[in-house]
Design an enzyme around this catalytic site. Sequence first.
Site, mmCIF file in Angstrom:
data_model
loop_
_atom_site.group_PDB
_atom_site.id
_atom_site.type_symbol
_atom_site.label_atom_id
_atom_site.label_comp_id
_atom_site.label_asym_id
_atom_site.label_seq_id
_atom_site.Cartn_x
_atom_site.Cartn_y
_atom_site.Cartn_z
ATOM 1 N N GLY A 1 -16.135 -29.854 88.254
ATOM 2 C CA GLY A 1 -17.228 -29.142 88.000
ATOM 3 C C GLY A 1 -17.071 -27.650 87.666
ATOM 4 O O GLY A 1 -16.136 -27.171 87.572
ATOM 5 N N CYS B 1 -16.953 -18.713 84.000
ATOM 6 C CA CYS B 1 -17.756 -19.537 85.131
ATOM 7 C C CYS B 1 -19.433 -19.391 84.278
ATOM 8 O O CYS B 1 -20.189 -19.625 85.107
ATOM 9 C CB CYS B 1 -17.765 -19.205 86.329
ATOM 10 S SG CYS B 1 -16.021 -19.302 86.966
ATOM 11 N N HIS C 1 -6.712 -19.418 83.696
ATOM 12 C CA HIS C 1 -5.688 -19.317 84.690
ATOM 13 C C HIS C 1 -4.458 -18.549 83.917
ATOM 14 O O HIS C 1 -4.170 -18.948 82.617
ATOM 15 C CB HIS C 1 -5.160 -20.607 84.882
ATOM 16 C CG HIS C 1 -6.065 -21.720 85.665
ATOM 17 N ND1 HIS C 1 -6.856 -21.209 86.603
ATOM 18 C CD2 HIS C 1 -6.624 -22.763 85.639
ATOM 19 C CE1 HIS C 1 -7.458 -22.023 87.262
ATOM 20 N NE2 HIS C 1 -7.508 -23.108 86.517
ATOM 21 N N ALA D 1 -12.423 -17.984 91.901
ATOM 22 C CA ALA D 1 -13.033 -19.311 91.370
ATOM 23 C C ALA D 1 -12.885 -20.356 92.077
ATOM 24 O O ALA D 1 -11.669 -20.600 92.652
ATOM 25 C CB ALA D 1 -12.730 -19.247 89.973
ATOM 26 N N ILE D 2 -13.752 -21.250 92.244
ATOM 27 C CA ILE D 2 -13.344 -22.519 92.888
ATOM 28 C C ILE D 2 -14.336 -23.623 91.905
ATOM 29 O O ILE D 2 -15.481 -23.636 91.324
ATOM 30 C CB ILE D 2 -14.253 -22.614 94.078
ATOM 31 C CG1 ILE D 2 -13.536 -21.734 95.172
ATOM 32 C CG2 ILE D 2 -14.132 -24.153 94.829
ATOM 33 C CD1 ILE D 2 -14.303 -21.554 96.456
ATOM 34 N N GLU E 1 -18.195 -24.276 84.756
ATOM 35 C CA GLU E 1 -17.814 -23.938 83.434
ATOM 36 C C GLU E 1 -16.497 -23.496 83.007
ATOM 37 O O GLU E 1 -15.458 -23.644 83.826
ATOM 38 C CB GLU E 1 -18.961 -22.787 82.891
ATOM 39 C CG GLU E 1 -20.374 -23.063 83.107
ATOM 40 C CD GLU E 1 -20.695 -24.242 82.104
ATOM 41 O OE1 GLU E 1 -20.159 -24.101 81.051
ATOM 42 O OE2 GLU E 1 -21.603 -25.039 82.470
#
Length: 227
Positions: free
Chosen positions: A82, A179, A88, A148-149, A84
């Site tokens: 899930g 995101c 990385h 972020a997750i 946006e």
Amino acid sequence: MGLNPHETTPRCEVYELGIVPYAEAWAWQKSLVQRHRDGPQPDRLLLVEHPGVYTLGQGSTLDHLKRPPEQLPYPLFRTERGGEVTHHCLGQLVGYPILNLKRHQTDLHWYLRQLEEVLILTLAEFGVMAVRQPGLTGVWVGHCKLAAIGIKVSRWITMHGLALNVCPDLRGFEAIVPCGITDKPVGSLAQFCPEVTVDIVRPVVVKHFAAVFGVVPTTENVALLDL
């Protein structure tokens, strides 16, 4: 490795994999999820750093890219998680839990809050008081997002996970709206603790992951993945 039916506290195999290209780690995750579908498996946590890459969530558009995909400084992948677009890079600690939530709680909101709690407790050990933001997923210090997750859960088996900016070069985020959030910047732990490294933070994440999820972590050799 199989499950021991006599264990009272669940075990979680921890794989500290170092620097791994995104596509390779993604393939490992999908293989491990398939193992859960084939039969009982222990929970696992993969810890990696990725060379520069951008990833899109399953339902996200290209609207949050500031450049055409072919002009981005790093490769772009569309994934099944899930959320946006995110970035990385080296200096960012990425954790991929492959958990069977039937052993924990079959509640996606609970799972997201648990991942946030792991990060909040980790940052607190470095004197950084991080919080949640109402209506958003991730971990923040003021208006600055440090972690972020993004997850995917199928038949209560998890994949993808969390990304903590430890000491990355944040310039890679300049090519996207991270995101999809336009009014809050991305930050890193190194802005508060200049000498911090991924190697220092990694065991702290493992400790708090084990405590939050109520598991016993065992450090495993990557060869045991047999992928």
